[in-house]
Design a protein around this motif. Structure first.
Motif, PDB file in Angstrom:
ATOM      1  N   LEU A 117       0.747  -1.164  -0.002  1.00 21.82           N
ATOM      2  CA  LEU A 117       0.037   0.032   0.088  1.00 21.82           C
ATOM      3  C   LEU A 117       0.843   1.171  -0.099  1.00 21.82           C
ATOM      4  N   ASN A 118       2.032   1.007   0.507  1.00 17.27           N
ATOM      5  CA  ASN A 118       2.997   2.306   0.489  1.00 17.27           C
ATOM      6  C   ASN A 118       3.900   2.360  -0.642  1.00 17.27           C
ATOM      7  N   GLY A 119       3.607   1.553  -1.612  1.00 20.44           N
ATOM      8  CA  GLY A 119       4.219   1.699  -2.685  1.00 20.44           C
ATOM      9  C   GLY A 119       5.868   1.033  -2.764  1.00 20.44           C
ATOM     10  N   TYR A 120       5.979  -0.050  -1.961  1.00 15.87           N
ATOM     11  CA  TYR A 120       7.243  -0.720  -1.773  1.00 15.87           C
ATOM     12  C   TYR A 120       7.703  -1.106  -3.362  1.00 15.87           C
ATOM     13  N   LYS A 121       9.057  -0.718  -3.258  1.00 14.24           N
ATOM     14  CA  LYS A 121       9.661  -0.850  -4.652  1.00 14.24           C
ATOM     15  C   LYS A 121      10.509  -2.086  -4.944  1.00 14.24           C
ATOM     16  N   GLY A 122      10.923  -2.657  -3.719  1.00 13.68           N
ATOM     17  CA  GLY A 122      11.825  -3.965  -3.934  1.00 13.68           C
ATOM     18  C   GLY A 122      10.906  -5.046  -3.893  1.00 13.68           C
ATOM     19  N   ASP A 123      11.631  -6.382  -3.606  1.00 11.03           N
ATOM     20  CA  ASP A 123      11.144  -7.635  -3.935  1.00 11.03           C
ATOM     21  C   ASP A 123      10.237  -7.820  -2.434  1.00 11.03           C
ATOM     22  N   LEU A 124       8.979  -7.816  -2.758  1.00  6.04           N
ATOM     23  CA  LEU A 124       7.979  -8.252  -1.693  1.00  6.04           C
ATOM     24  C   LEU A 124       8.153  -9.341  -0.962  1.00  6.04           C
ATOM     25  N   GLU A 125       8.476 -10.353  -1.768  1.00  5.85           N
ATOM     26  CA  GLU A 125       8.321 -11.588  -1.296  1.00  5.85           C
ATOM     27  C   GLU A 125       9.626 -11.851  -0.268  1.00  5.85           C
ATOM     28  N   GLU A 126      10.911 -11.176  -0.719  1.00  9.70           N
ATOM     29  CA  GLU A 126      11.997 -11.104   0.168  1.00  9.70           C
ATOM     30  C   GLU A 126      12.089 -10.485   1.426  1.00  9.70           C
ATOM     31  N   LEU A 127      11.073  -9.342   1.353  1.00 10.92           N
ATOM     32  CA  LEU A 127      10.616  -8.626   2.350  1.00 10.92           C
ATOM     33  C   LEU A 127       9.901  -9.331   3.581  1.00 10.92           C
ATOM     34  N   VAL A 128       8.808 -10.285   2.862  1.00 12.27           N
ATOM     35  CA  VAL A 128       8.323 -10.980   3.900  1.00 12.27           C
ATOM     36  C   VAL A 128       9.106 -12.022   4.568  1.00 12.27           C
ATOM     37  N   VAL A 129       9.889 -12.817   3.638  1.00 16.95           N
ATOM     38  CA  VAL A 129      10.693 -13.738   4.245  1.00 16.95           C
ATOM     39  C   VAL A 129      11.566 -13.129   5.441  1.00 16.95           C
ATOM     40  N   SER A 130      12.251 -12.059   4.949  1.00 16.11           N
ATOM     41  CA  SER A 130      13.256 -11.400   5.841  1.00 16.11           C
ATOM     42  C   SER A 130      12.576 -10.922   7.461  1.00 16.11           C
ATOM     43  N   SER A 131      11.442 -10.254   7.032  1.00 13.17           N
ATOM     44  CA  SER A 131      10.606  -9.927   8.150  1.00 13.17           C
ATOM     45  C   SER A 131      10.388 -11.049   9.082  1.00 13.17           C
ATOM     46  N   LEU A 132       9.825 -11.936   8.588  1.00 15.81           N
ATOM     47  CA  LEU A 132       9.257 -13.317   9.289  1.00 15.81           C
ATOM     48  C   LEU A 132      10.642 -13.933   9.789  1.00 15.81           C
ATOM     49  N   LYS A 133      11.803 -13.842   9.445  1.00 18.57           N
ATOM     50  CA  LYS A 133      13.103 -14.551   9.879  1.00 18.57           C
ATOM     51  C   LYS A 133      13.279 -13.619  10.876  1.00 18.57           C
ATOM     52  N   ARG A 134      13.347 -12.273  10.979  1.00 14.14           N
ATOM     53  CA  ARG A 134      14.012 -11.241  11.986  1.00 14.14           C
ATOM     54  C   ARG A 134      12.732 -11.416  13.114  1.00 14.14           C
ATOM     55  N   ALA A 135      11.680 -11.710  13.003  1.00  9.27           N
ATOM     56  CA  ALA A 135      10.702 -12.086  14.073  1.00  9.27           C
ATOM     57  C   ALA A 135      10.812 -13.358  14.531  1.00  9.27           C
ATOM     58  N   TYR A 136      11.883 -14.071  14.281  1.00  7.67           N
ATOM     59  CA  TYR A 136      11.987 -15.620  14.633  1.00  7.67           C
ATOM     60  C   TYR A 136      10.645 -16.454  14.469  1.00  7.67           C
ATOM     61  N   LEU A 137      10.032 -16.112  13.211  1.00  8.88           N
ATOM     62  CA  LEU A 137       8.580 -16.842  13.068  1.00  8.88           C
ATOM     63  C   LEU A 137       8.911 -17.582  11.759  1.00  8.88           C
ATOM     64  N   TRP A 138      10.011 -17.496  11.236  1.00  8.15           N
ATOM     65  CA  TRP A 138       9.927 -17.979   9.676  1.00  8.15           C
ATOM     66  C   TRP A 138       9.719 -19.588   9.731  1.00  8.15           C
ATOM     67  N   ASP A 139      10.590 -20.426  10.676  1.00 11.27           N
ATOM     68  CA  ASP A 139      10.583 -21.528  10.715  1.00 11.27           C
ATOM     69  C   ASP A 139       9.431 -22.247  11.219  1.00 11.27           C
ATOM     70  N   GLU A 140       8.395 -21.550  11.679  1.00 11.24           N
ATOM     71  CA  GLU A 140       7.199 -22.280  12.251  1.00 11.24           C
ATOM     72  C   GLU A 140       5.928 -21.916  11.275  1.00 11.24           C
ATOM     73  N   VAL A 141       6.375 -20.943  10.272  1.00 12.65           N
ATOM     74  CA  VAL A 141       5.243 -20.657   9.291  1.00 12.65           C
ATOM     75  C   VAL A 141       5.656 -20.800   7.686  1.00 12.65           C
ATOM     76  N   LYS A 142       6.866 -21.150   7.412  1.00 20.13           N
ATOM     77  CA  LYS A 142       7.376 -21.115   6.113  1.00 20.13           C
ATOM     78  C   LYS A 142       6.410 -21.884   5.139  1.00 20.13           C
ATOM     79  N   ASP A 143       5.872 -23.040   5.634  1.00 16.46           N
ATOM     80  CA  ASP A 143       5.043 -24.281   4.752  1.00 16.46           C
ATOM     81  C   ASP A 143       3.710 -23.562   4.897  1.00 16.46           C
ATOM     82  N   LYS A 144       3.273 -22.604   5.338  1.00 12.94           N
ATOM     83  CA  LYS A 144       1.772 -22.066   5.364  1.00 12.94           C
ATOM     84  C   LYS A 144       1.542 -20.807   5.501  1.00 12.94           C
ATOM     85  N   LEU A 145       2.358 -20.323   4.467  1.00 14.21           N
ATOM     86  CA  LEU A 145       2.393 -18.700   4.311  1.00 14.21           C
ATOM     87  C   LEU A 145       0.865 -18.348   3.789  1.00 14.21           C
TER      88      LEU A 145
END
Lengths: 255, 226
Positions: A117-145
């Protein structure tokens, strides 16, 4: 309360008064928030700590009777200045609430929506992955995004909310009792996460849990009846506070 | 919750004061057994030390329980930590009283070639007074009194050096088996000095309890008075 302990402030509050109608909720507050550190706000209910927290990203603007004087500077810029856009402030100062409040959408969308919504120009998928990783949630949700965020546990939902906040790449993260609705294991994970996040972000957190304040805070501010009673390094506050009132509050003699 | 916690702290205070009293009695009696060459009293002190050891363990367990159950902070935390440390100091003072008693027992059986009772009496009086005042400063939570204890430690050190000189000159000139006699006789002065050091440590902990300042290894005492 002259303290030179905050060497590198990102937020500087100068003589801030906040009113709801005729009621003064914050009285002559001056406080500096140190960059990339955790500052915890403690005090009994109604002491003004949440009001102050919400003032830091103009969440109080939605309350009609709200009025503020004094200055709150974010990187030197007055966040209540006439030229300042509150939406821009909220992008730079994110918020995580007491109860997890994910959008009723997929896990992926919860993270992607804001940046898109804020017009993010980068790779959205990468941003989702890195944000989930930084929040230590990635391993628990990577198979059910694609699954609905409501399918997650309370603790996971709260970490999703933190991931959602950091996806916006804010400078400051505000947290209002982020673990009060969580069990001890989820709480421990969030606390670990907060300690990790300070490598990149400045965090201001309201908590009613004294032990949480002592575990995660670099600095602690004690509020009482709208006034900042004491601000110091957390280790000082919890071993030998300077103010008798702080002592009485943290040892459970009142409040 | 606060009420249970207050009770636990109050109880801990009573226990450490009780232990302090027991240790103080043992030190006084150890000194008496030495000065009066009283073997039976010396024997009694050695026996009584078991109670001190058991109580030390009980107090330590109580401190650990309070830390685990109540997570004390601020002055409550300082109190529990200080009790833990003073508890340890008191147990060691108890051991030193036993050391003195053992020497008294040995010396009582042998003829004394020289009598330094007067200087020993003075040193022992100073040392026991320091211990008493250190414990009083804890009871009254009085950092000024604690400060006086710390200041007195120098005098005891001086007295020990004086005794060393006197012992060397008294025993140094070829009596029968002088070295062992000299060694044990002088060791009493060293034990007394160690007791004074531990009394000083108790006083330093009282100052920490009251002010939050760790003054060990430093000279903040004058600054504190202001």
């Amino acid at each position: 309360m002259e303290k030179e302990i905050v060497k590198n402030p990102i937020i500087t509050c100068e003589n801030v008064d906040i009113f709801y109608g005729n009621v003064k909720a914050i009285d002559a507050l001056s406080l500096k928030v140190d960059r990339q550190k955790v500052t915890t706000l403690i005090g009994p209910s109604g002491c003004g700590k949440s009001t102050f927290l919400r003032a830091l990203n103009r969440m109080n603007d939605f309350i009609e009777s709200f009025r503020i004087s004094g200055r709150i500077l974010l990187e030197g810029e007055d966040i209540y200045g006439p030229q300042t856009d509150p939406v821009q402030i909220r992008l730079r100062v994110g918020m995580v609430f007491q109860s997890p409040n994910p959008f009723p959408k997929s896990i992926f969308e919860n993270i992607a929506l804001g940046p898109r919504l804020n017009g993010y120009k980068g790779d959205l998928e990468e941003l989702v992955v890195s944000s989930l990783k930084r929040a230590y949630l990635w391993d628990e949700v990577k198979d059910k995004l694609k699954e609905n965020a409501y399918s997650l546990s309370g603790g996971q939902q709260q970490r999703l909310c933190i991931a959602r906040a950091i996806a916006m790449q804010p400078d400051v993260l505000l947290m209002d009792e982020p673990t009060s609705a969580l069990d001890p294991i989820s709480t421990a994970k969030i606390e670990e996460l907060i300690l990790e996040l300070q490598e990149k972000y400045t965090i201001v957190i309201v908590t009613h849990n004294m032990q949480q304040a002592s575990r995660i805070g670099s600095y602690t501010a004690f509020f009482y009846q709208g006034r900042l009673i004491e601000f110091d390094k957390t280790s000082k506050i919890f071993t030998s506070p300077s103010e008798k009132m702080t002592e009485e509050y943290i040892t459970g003699r009142f409040g | 919750m606060r009420i249970h916690f207050e009770n636990a702290l109050e109880n801990l205070k009573k226990e450490i004061i009780k232990l302090g009293g027991m240790v103080e009695d043992n030190v006084k009696d150890a000194v008496r057994s030495f000065l009066e060459r009283d073997k039976a009293l010396a024997q009694d002190i050695i026996k009584r030390d078991d109670e001190i050891d058991q109580m030390e363990i009980a107090i330590e367990e109580e401190c650990l329980k309070i830390l685990a159950l109540y997570h004390p902070v601020a002055s409550d935390l300082r109190f529990v930590i200080v009790v833990l440390k003073i508890n340890n100091d008191l147990e060691r003072i108890g051991d030193l009283a036993v050391n003195i008693a053992k020497k008294s027992r040995w010396l009582a059986e042998r003829e004394q070639p020289v009598d330094l009772s007067d200087v020993y009496r003075k040193m022992a009086a100073k040392t026991t007074a320091m211990l008493k005042e250190a414990l009083d400063s804890l009871v009254k939570r009085d950092p000024i009194l604690a400060d006086a204890v710390i200041a007195a430690d120098k005098e005891v050190n001086k007295m020990k050096r004086q005794i060393r000189k006197l012992v060397i000159s008294a025993y140094g000139s070829g009596t029968n088996n002088p070295s062992e006699m000299m060694f044990r006789y002088y060791a009493v002065a060293r034990n007394l000095e160690n007791i004074a050091d531990l009394a000083t440590s108790i006083a330093e902990e009282v100052i920490y309890l009251e002010t939050g300042k760790i003054i060990r290894h430093s000279h903040l005492i004058n600054e504190l008075k202001e």
